[in-house]
Scaffold this motif. Structure first.
Motif, PDB file in Angstrom:
ATOM      1  N   SER A   1       0.847  -1.192   0.000  1.00  0.00           N
ATOM      2  CA  SER A   1       0.000   0.000   0.000  1.00  0.00           C
ATOM      3  C   SER A   1       0.884   1.244   0.000  1.00  0.00           C
TER       4      SER A   1
ATOM      5  N   TRP B 214       0.882   6.868 -11.858  1.00  0.00           N
ATOM      6  CA  TRP B 214       0.966   5.436 -11.605  1.00  0.00           C
ATOM      7  C   TRP B 214       0.470   4.696 -12.827  1.00  0.00           C
TER       8      TRP B 214
ATOM      9  N   LEU C 230      -6.548  -2.636  -8.485  1.00  0.00           N
ATOM     10  CA  LEU C 230      -6.139  -1.575  -7.590  1.00  0.00           C
ATOM     11  C   LEU C 230      -7.322  -1.227  -6.701  1.00  0.00           C
TER      12      LEU C 230
ATOM     13  N   LEU D 105      -8.555   1.717  -4.381  1.00  0.00           N
ATOM     14  CA  LEU D 105      -8.252   3.126  -4.147  1.00  0.00           C
ATOM     15  C   LEU D 105      -9.256   3.686  -3.151  1.00  0.00           C
TER      16      LEU D 105
ATOM     17  N   CYS E 100     -10.465   7.270  -1.426  1.00  0.00           N
ATOM     18  CA  CYS E 100     -10.377   8.727  -1.521  1.00  0.00           C
ATOM     19  C   CYS E 100     -11.022   9.337  -0.285  1.00  0.00           C
TER      20      CYS E 100
ATOM     21  N   GLU F  76     -13.699   9.682  -6.373  1.00  0.00           N
ATOM     22  CA  GLU F  76     -13.901   8.428  -7.114  1.00  0.00           C
ATOM     23  C   GLU F  76     -14.707   8.670  -8.388  1.00  0.00           C
TER      24      GLU F  76
END
Length: 83
Positions: free
Chosen positions: A6, A17, A27, A29, A31, A37
């Motif tokens: 992470s 990335w 992935l 993710l 936020c 998002e």
């Protein structure tokens, strides 16, 4: 990064990335606060409809909408060969 790794990036830190490997990956993710998002949802939808001639302009417009600028060459495979 290896599987299970992470990373945390505070807001405002320039970064890029990409999966540079040869296999498909996933992935997760997070936020905080929520809302960003939507960028990924809109970008995925917009890029799935863009043709190769308009893809870079579509991507730049989406970045601008969310207050970002593109750093380095495009990360999406279809656009990498253009640079």
């Amino acid at each position: 990064m290896p599987a299970g790794a992470s990373i945390w990036l505070p807001r405002g830190i320039p970064h890029v990335w990409a999966n540079m490997g040869t296999t498909e990956n996933k992935l997760i993710l997070v936020c905080q606060p929520g809302g960003f998002e939507k960028f990924f949802e809109e970008m995925g939808s917009a890029m799935s409809k863009a043709d190769s001639a308009s893809a870079e302009k579509v991507m730049a417009a989406m970045f601008a909408k969310y207050g970002m600028e593109m750093l380095g060459p495009p990360l999406f495979k279809p656009l990498r060969s253009m640079h």
